[in-house]
Design a protein around this motif. Structure first.
Motif, short mmCIF file in Angstrom:
data_model
loop_
_atom_site.label_atom_id
_atom_site.label_comp_id
_atom_site.label_asym_id
_atom_site.label_seq_id
_atom_site.Cartn_x
_atom_site.Cartn_y
_atom_site.Cartn_z
N ARG A 15 24.82 47.38 37.86
CA ARG A 15 24.68 47.02 36.45
C ARG A 15 24.89 48.23 35.53
O ARG A 15 24.91 48.08 34.32
N ASN A 23 35.19 47.32 34.22
CA ASN A 23 34.41 47.75 33.05
C ASN A 23 33.89 46.51 32.34
O ASN A 23 34.44 46.07 31.33
N ASN A 41 29.42 45.85 37.35
CA ASN A 41 30.67 46.55 37.62
C ASN A 41 30.84 46.87 39.10
O ASN A 41 29.88 46.92 39.88
N ARG A 79 30.37 43.99 31.04
CA ARG A 79 29.12 44.20 30.32
C ARG A 79 27.91 44.21 31.26
O ARG A 79 27.04 45.06 31.14
N GLU A 128 26.88 50.98 33.51
CA GLU A 128 28.16 50.84 32.83
C GLU A 128 29.15 51.95 33.15
O GLU A 128 30.32 51.88 32.76
N SER A 129 28.73 53.00 33.86
CA SER A 129 29.66 54.07 34.23
C SER A 129 29.19 54.72 35.51
O SER A 129 28.01 54.67 35.87
#
Length: 209
Positions: free
Chosen positions: A38, A12, A17, A14, A40-41
């Motif tokens: 890139r 996790n 990931n 910035r 975030e989830s």
């Protein structure tokens, strides 16, 4: 048919990931596959949304009254432990248009003012950078640049020199140096064409505008 059955987020961070994919291959075998993104989830990965939102922007800019030089950056990259020649580039911020990102990133990396040339949208839509390991995609914006080189806008993590390469130097770079793939392709176009932006006056795949 190959497919992704489940996605697990491992890190996790910035900017980048790591994800683990449970997959089924084309003959029915279940395997692990690993990718970076890139996003975030996991819910925002392209494989989940079907979207192709540009993460970054890359600028191909001619410099000088005759457009006889191209703007490059010679940048230190940690994964290589070495310098590599690249086109100026950067991330597109949330809510930012690609053309806005291009002007901002050119100014921050080089100090130069970027002047985009309008082209068919087929040339400037997002393209994937390395689909075997990431869903990162970038738009390329074409144009000219002017002004004076400055590195006052660089971040602490950026270590680079700005290079205004003529055709002779571009050919040497291709022969002898580390070069990013998109930069290499555009340098080949630059050294082989009297007008490296001429293709922008054609509709992608359809001949003349």
């Amino acid at each position: 048919m190959a497919e992704v059955d489940r996605v697990s987020q491992v890190t996790n961070n910035r900017f980048l990931n790591y994800y683990e994919l449970n997959t089924t291959d084309r003959i029915g075998n279940h395997k692990k596959y690993y990718m970076c993104s890139r996003r975030e989830s996991a819910e925002k990965l392209d494989l989940m949304t079907g979207a192709d939102r540009p993460d970054g922007v890359v600028m191909f800019a001619l410099y000088g009254e005759d457009g006889d030089r191209v703007v490059l950056v010679h940048q230190y990259r940690y994964p290589l432990g070495a310098y590599i020649y690249e086109l100026p580039a950067g991330l597109v911020e949330d809510g930012e248009r690609v053309d806005e990102a291009a002007l901002r990133e050119m100014r921050e990396e080089t100090g130069l003012e970027f002047h985009p040339v309008l082209s068919d949208s087929g040339y400037e839509r997002p393209f994937y950078s390395s689909a075997g390991m990431t869903d990162e995609s970038c738009c390329m914006v074409f144009g000219t640049a002017g002004g004076t080189i400055s590195q006052s806008g660089l971040e602490d993590t950026e270590q680079l020199d700005v290079v205004l390469a003529d055709r002779q130097e571009a050919a040497r770079i291709l022969r002898e140096e580390n070069v990013a793939a998109n930069c290499a392709f555009m340098l080949m176009n630059f050294i082989s064409s009297a007008d490296p932006l001429a293709f922008l006056h054609q509709r992608a795949g359809e001949g003349q505008l």
